[in-house]
Design a protein around this motif. Structure first.
Motif, PDB file in Angstrom:
ATOM      1  N   PHE A 331      34.592   7.074 -15.784  1.00  0.00           N
ATOM      2  CA  PHE A 331      36.042   6.979 -15.746  1.00  0.00           C
ATOM      3  C   PHE A 331      36.628   8.200 -15.044  1.00  0.00           C
ATOM      4  CE2 PHE A 331      35.379   4.235 -19.561  1.00  0.00           C
ATOM      5  CZ  PHE A 331      35.973   3.097 -19.039  1.00  0.00           C
ATOM      6  N   LEU A 334      41.765  11.857 -17.115  1.00  0.00           N
ATOM      7  CA  LEU A 334      42.872  11.252 -17.839  1.00  0.00           C
ATOM      8  C   LEU A 334      43.981  12.272 -18.049  1.00  0.00           C
ATOM      9  CD1 LEU A 334      40.802   9.285 -20.498  1.00  0.00           C
ATOM     10  CD2 LEU A 334      41.809   8.392 -18.393  1.00  0.00           C
ATOM     11  N   ALA A 353      33.144   3.743 -24.614  1.00  0.00           N
ATOM     12  CA  ALA A 353      33.324   3.614 -23.169  1.00  0.00           C
ATOM     13  C   ALA A 353      32.686   2.315 -22.686  1.00  0.00           C
ATOM     14  CB  ALA A 353      32.700   4.809 -22.451  1.00  0.00           C
ATOM     15  N   GLY A 401      39.751   4.020 -19.408  1.00  0.00           N
ATOM     16  CA  GLY A 401      39.025   5.115 -20.045  1.00  0.00           C
ATOM     17  C   GLY A 401      38.457   4.662 -21.371  1.00  0.00           C
ATOM     18  N   GLY A 571      37.090  14.013 -14.250  1.00  0.00           N
ATOM     19  CA  GLY A 571      36.594  12.731 -14.700  1.00  0.00           C
ATOM     20  C   GLY A 571      35.110  12.800 -15.008  1.00  0.00           C
ATOM     21  N   GLU A 576      30.003   7.601 -19.432  1.00  0.00           N
ATOM     22  CA  GLU A 576      30.623   8.187 -20.620  1.00  0.00           C
ATOM     23  C   GLU A 576      29.795   7.870 -21.869  1.00  0.00           C
ATOM     24  OE1 GLU A 576      33.405   9.896 -21.281  1.00  0.00           O
ATOM     25  OE2 GLU A 576      34.499   9.910 -19.385  1.00  0.00           O
TER      26      GLU A 576
END
Length: 659
Positions: A331, A334, A353, A401, A571, A576
């Motif tokens: 991702f 954020l 994730a 995300g 990121g 993730e």
């Protein structure tokens, strides 16, 4: 004689029983040495030498199904005892409950008696039995469908002290007759006597204690060591875990996943990797697929400050198929660094994730046919609830995300009532691509309002109270909320959670049933309100994040955290991880707040009297009170997946501070 299953696992059970027995002997003082009786036939008179690397593993034949190596188990057992003593475990309700178990009590008495007869306490005896290096290995059974055979080898640190204890075991168990091994309970393998103690077979050869579920597995072990045959130390079976585990690991484990899965497939087992439950499939489908395609699995345990860390690593045969790539997703950066965000009374936080749109489109490769049908029905229902937003086409592709799920213990001191039981508030947060745009924000809020209306309609059909819809604001953020009418007002329904309560038989014919609203006070204390008052559903969109909560306090705290939080610096360059953390203190507090409810529930479900139910619940609360946190991290790797569980206990100075 026991069953095949009992024989297969008896060695592991026997070792566990001895360890558990030691736990129940914290204060036994060692007695002065008494004359030693040596079981001469059990030992080969050799001068002990320094053990080689992987000493115990060199007794275990190659081609094991699974193997566990304990590194310096005697020292770790001693540390464990010290920790339990300093933590006050032996004075806790949990320990008292364990002592009341007849089987464990018998094991404790037996261990105490045997250890005391040779001038030792239980923990010291355990240390001598486990020694400085130990291995447990499992091997295929004889014939298709047979249970596996087990082998345990422990290398003594002090061979003479261990021999002293085991001599006492042999004499008390009647393995000796006239000072010599009883032929009816002994099998000779060359010059070595193998004793039978119930379903357990064992022999002492130099500094090695060899135990097994059958004579042949012990014979193979002896010949492997004596003849220099290939062992698990030489075959490469331990190479992967030896390379991956840290230097301070206290335990290794390895599994021949490929052989086990092949055997399961040959016996008609389900190795498709498909999952029936949609939620379970989308959460754990990646791991299940890795396990089904695995060629190996290893793990290790390490000691950390005031706790333990357990890691598992799975390696697949080949890359993850395209249908499961949604479990390994990267991702972008954020607007909020979520690692720094916590709620004031947070019990649990979870970060998941996934490429949800991709997984839903590949649902037939992840789920069984019934499971895929359920997922489709869910998507259709959500589309209906969301009105002008298509769940699969408009919403899922916008999730930008990890989805966050949090639990927070609630404070009802200012509302004038307390629900029974008191449940935590739920929070769900999803980063939404373009969520700050006015049109998308309006669509999200409008869809949420429609969803709440459908829920109210369903409640009305069931003659249950519905939400009072309204709007609120916090720091410029609009909050759509639904609240139940205050208890006791028109439309609030029954105050207690017993409304619609059935009789014990479950047929609804309880002659003591009263109309809704007249069962108030039936729960313990008589002053709690219906369980529904734990929930106050609401939604908001803030900083490109869609937030759903069941408590205004939680919603406000989360809005503050998001507005005041710093942006995430970068990121993800790798897939993730999934992360979960459980906070011991807040979990213990909510158990304390609901103690009476838990006691009553146990009395009804287990048919126990109050005294016994209170003992069990108090033991649960005491055990929870020892935990600081439980952390789980799961992450896809290029070859499979890695998961780590880390348990930390409260600092010893804080242990037992709250009662």
């Amino acid at each position: 004689m026991g069953t095949n299953r009992q024989r297969a696992w008896v060695a592991a059970a026997a070792a566990a029983l001895v360890i558990v027995g030691a736990v129940f002997s914290p204060g036994l003082a060692a007695r002065p040495d008494e004359p030693r009786q040596t079981v001469a036939a059990l030992i080969v008179q050799e001068k002990p030498t320094a053990p080689p690397t992987l000493a115990a593993a060199r007794w275990a034949p190659a081609h094991s199904l699974a193997a566990i190596r304990l590194i310096e188990p005697d020292k770790h057992a001693s540390k464990f005892r010290e920790y339990l003593t300093s933590a006050g475990f032996f004075e806790s309700p949990a320990y008292q409950i364990m002592q009341s178990n007849p089987g464990l009590m018998q094991a404790q008495i037996g261990l105490l008696g045997l250890a005391a007869s040779v001038g030792m306490d239980g923990w010291t005896a355990i240390g001598h039995v486990l020694g400085q290096d130990a291995v447990l290995a499992l091997y295929p059974g004889d014939g298709e469908g047979a249970q596996p055979k087990s082998l345990i080898v422990a290398i003594a640190r002090d061979a003479a002290a261990r021999q002293k204890f085991l001599d006492g075991v042999a004499n008390v168990a009647g393995l000796m007759k006239g000072g010599k091994p009883d032929p009816d309970k002994t099998t000779m393998i060359g010059d070595h006597a193998v004793f039978t103690l119930g379903d357990l077979k064992y022999a002492i050869i130099g500094d090695a204690l060899v135990m097994g579920s059958s004579i042949d597995v012990i014979e193979r072990s002896i010949k492997t060591h004596a003849d220099g045959r290939t062992s698990i130390a030489d075959s490469g079976e331990l190479d992967a875990v030896e390379d991956a585990a840290p230097a301070d690991a206290m335990m290794w484990a390895t599994v021949d996943a490929k052989t086990i899965l092949a055997a399961a497939n040959a016996s008609g087992g389900d190795t498709s990797g498909l999952i029936e439950n949609p939620l379970g499939g989308f959460l754990f489908g990646g791991w299940v697929k890795s396990l089904v395609d695995a060629k190996s699995a290893v793990g290790w345990m390490s000691e950390v400050t005031d706790g333990l860390s357990l890691t598992a690593l799975v390696e697949r045969n080949g890359a993850m198929p395209a249908s499961h790539e949604g479990f390994a997703v990267k991702f972008p950066a954020l607007s909020v660094d979520w690692d720094a965000i916590t709620l004031p009374r947070q019990m649990l936080s979870m970060s998941i994730a996934r490429d949800w749109a991709d997984l839903f489109s590949e649902r037939e490769s992840i789920l069984t046919l019934p499971g895929a049908s359920q997922a489709t029905a869910f998507a259709t229902t959500m589309t209906t609830l969301m009105g002008n937003m298509d769940f699969m086409e408009d919403l899922l592709p916008r999730i930008n995300g990890p989805v966050r799920f949090m639990l927070e213990r609630q404070d009802f001191s200012k509302v004038g009532y307390e629900p029974t039981p008191k449940l935590p508030a739920f929070v769900l947060v999803a980063p939404i691509k373009g969520g700050s745009e006015d049109m998308l924000k309006q669509r999200l809020m409008s869809s949420s309002q429609m969803a709440m209306s459908f829920i109210n309609l369903d409640a009305a059909r069931k003659q249950q109270p519905g939400y009072l819809m309204g709007m609120a604001e916090h720091r410029g953020v609009t909050i759509l909320k639904g609240t139940y009418p205050p208890p006791g007002t028109p439309g609030a329904g029954a105050m207690m959670k017993d409304e619609g309560r059935k009789d014990k038989a479950g047929d609804g014919d309880d002659e003591e049933m009263k109309p809704a609203g007249e069962n108030d006070g039936m729960m313990a204390g008589g002053d709690g309100v219906n369980v529904r008052y734990n929930f106050e559903p609401m939604v908001a969109v803030v900083k490109d994040h869609y937030i759903s909560a069941t408590s205004m306090a939680s919603m406000r705290a989360l809005i503050d955290a998001v507005l005041d939080g710093s942006p995430q610096n970068a990121g993800s360059e790798t897939p993730e991880p999934d992360v979960m953390r459980i906070e011991g203190e807040q979990t213990t507090e909510i158990l304390r707040e609901n103690r009476e409810e838990l006691v009553v529930q146990r009395m009804l479900e287990q048919d126990e009297d109050r005294a016994q139910a209170e003992k069990i619940i108090d033991a649960l609360i005491a055990m929870s009170g020892m935990v600081d946190s439980l952390n789980l991290t799961s992450q896809p790797t290029p070859k499979g997946g890695q998961a780590t569980i880390r348990l930390t206990m409260k600092p010893r100075a804080e242990m037992g501070a709250k009662k």
